[in-house]
Design an enzyme around this catalytic site. Sequence first.
Site, PDB file in Angstrom:
ATOM      1  N   ARG A 197      49.591  15.075  56.855  1.00 32.38           N
ATOM      2  CA  ARG A 197      49.615  14.441  58.101  1.00 32.38           C
ATOM      3  C   ARG A 197      48.776  15.115  59.172  1.00 32.38           C
ATOM      4  NH1 ARG A 197      52.150  10.083  60.520  1.00 32.38           N
ATOM      5  NH2 ARG A 197      52.780   8.855  58.976  1.00 32.38           N
TER       6      ARG A 197
ATOM      7  N   ASN B 285      49.382   2.830  74.247  1.00 32.74           N
ATOM      8  CA  ASN B 285      49.846   2.056  73.031  1.00 32.74           C
ATOM      9  C   ASN B 285      50.711   1.021  73.680  1.00 32.74           C
ATOM     10  OD1 ASN B 285      51.104   1.535  70.592  1.00 32.74           O
ATOM     11  ND2 ASN B 285      52.176   3.563  70.471  1.00 32.74           N
ATOM     12  N   THR B 286      50.751   0.006  72.529  1.00 32.96           N
ATOM     13  CA  THR B 286      51.694  -1.095  72.891  1.00 32.96           C
ATOM     14  C   THR B 286      53.010  -0.935  72.420  1.00 32.96           C
ATOM     15  OG1 THR B 286      51.012  -2.535  71.447  1.00 32.96           O
ATOM     16  CG2 THR B 286      49.727  -2.738  73.696  1.00 32.96           C
ATOM     17  N   HIS B 287      54.112  -1.492  72.864  1.00 35.52           N
ATOM     18  CA  HIS B 287      55.375  -1.369  72.240  1.00 35.52           C
ATOM     19  C   HIS B 287      56.226  -2.772  72.583  1.00 35.52           C
ATOM     20  CE1 HIS B 287      58.940   0.146  69.991  1.00 35.52           C
ATOM     21  NE2 HIS B 287      59.656   0.005  71.255  1.00 35.52           N
TER      22      HIS B 287
ATOM     23  N   ASP C  41      51.765  10.037  74.347  1.00 38.02           N
ATOM     24  CA  ASP C  41      52.395  11.535  74.156  1.00 38.02           C
ATOM     25  C   ASP C  41      52.753  11.898  73.048  1.00 38.02           C
ATOM     26  OD1 ASP C  41      55.192  11.518  76.267  1.00 38.02           O
ATOM     27  OD2 ASP C  41      54.779  10.817  74.346  1.00 38.02           O
ATOM     28  N   ALA C  42      53.223  13.021  72.909  1.00 35.57           N
ATOM     29  CA  ALA C  42      53.748  13.505  71.405  1.00 35.57           C
ATOM     30  C   ALA C  42      54.674  12.847  70.966  1.00 35.57           C
ATOM     31  CB  ALA C  42      53.728  15.047  71.621  1.00 35.57           C
ATOM     32  N   GLY C  43      55.492  11.903  71.802  1.00 36.59           N
ATOM     33  CA  GLY C  43      56.930  11.571  71.404  1.00 36.59           C
ATOM     34  C   GLY C  43      56.595  10.039  70.865  1.00 36.59           C
TER      35      GLY C  43
ATOM     36  N   ASP D 222      57.027   6.505  71.294  1.00 36.69           N
ATOM     37  CA  ASP D 222      56.866   5.428  72.529  1.00 36.69           C
ATOM     38  C   ASP D 222      57.574   6.166  73.684  1.00 36.69           C
ATOM     39  OD1 ASP D 222      58.394   3.194  69.881  1.00 36.69           O
ATOM     40  OD2 ASP D 222      55.953   3.971  70.698  1.00 36.69           O
TER      41      ASP D 222
HETATM   42  C1  GRF Z   1      52.808  -5.707  68.576  1.00 32.91           C
HETATM   43  O1  GRF Z   1      53.815  -6.530  68.936  1.00 32.91           O
HETATM   44  C2  GRF Z   1      52.853  -4.325  68.772  1.00 32.91           C
HETATM   45  O2  GRF Z   1      53.619  -3.799  69.710  1.00 32.91           O
HETATM   46  C3  GRF Z   1      53.779  -3.795  67.547  1.00 32.91           C
HETATM   47  O3  GRF Z   1      53.205  -4.568  66.232  1.00 32.91           O
HETATM   48  C4  GRF Z   1      52.662  -5.862  66.771  1.00 32.91           C
HETATM   49  C5  GRF Z   1      51.129  -6.022  66.400  1.00 32.91           C
HETATM   50  O4  GRF Z   1      50.991  -7.184  66.560  1.00 32.91           O
HETATM   51  N1  GRF Z   1      53.827  -2.469  67.115  1.00 32.91           N
HETATM   52  P1  GRF Z   1      49.371  -7.353  66.212  1.00 32.91           P
HETATM   53  O5  GRF Z   1      48.858  -6.447  64.960  1.00 32.91           O
HETATM   54  O6  GRF Z   1      48.465  -6.897  67.310  1.00 32.91           O
HETATM   55  O7  GRF Z   1      49.157  -8.949  66.200  1.00 32.91           O
END
Ligand code: GRF
Length: 200
Positions: A64, A106-108, A140-142, A144
Amino acid sequence: QRLVVLVSGSGTNLQALLDACAQESYGARVVAVGADRDGIEGLARAERAGIPTFVVRVGEHADRAAWDAVLAAEVARHEPDLVVLAGFMKLVGPAFLDRFGGRTLNTHPALSPAFPGMHGPRDALAYGVKVTGATLFLVDAGVDTGAIVAQAAVPVEADDSEETLHERIKVAERAMLVEAVGRIAREGVTVEGRRVRFGR
Ligand code: GRF
């Protein structure tokens, strides 16, 4: 603002950014798209937009840490101001964070700190929450756990499946991502402890 976007799947968040960047006034452009695997729609979206792509596969590296170092080097080649992990399904490590920490979003698909990890919509559904949503944070390192830049809430419907809920979340997530990246590009972002605000 030069954006590098990392994807692992369908890339609808990437597509929302590509569409926004097409407006001159948006203030950002996607200079490269990276992935951890081949053959995904996210890469096809970049290719259709004529944007350079790269793939860094975990299996091709000793471990990794080696993968993380190569990913960081590939991203660095494109000299990003901001890196956006949009559905990127790997954890970036120390080498990456040394170079891009503080300017990686990052999006979650959940309202952090609830439901971190790989199955936010599924976990929200199982828990029985009536409201969930999406969170944009500085990595960050965690897992989400980074400082939150923006959040968007959506209702959970009684007849929701994981898929219908995730789709509803993604509609809000894309709008949140586009709005926040544009504001960061035009206004900058300031972090004090865990508190994040737009502006320099
Ligand atoms: C998004 O909802 C993201 O937050 C999650 O997986 C989805 C990815 O969707 N980790 P896309 O690949 O942008 O359509």
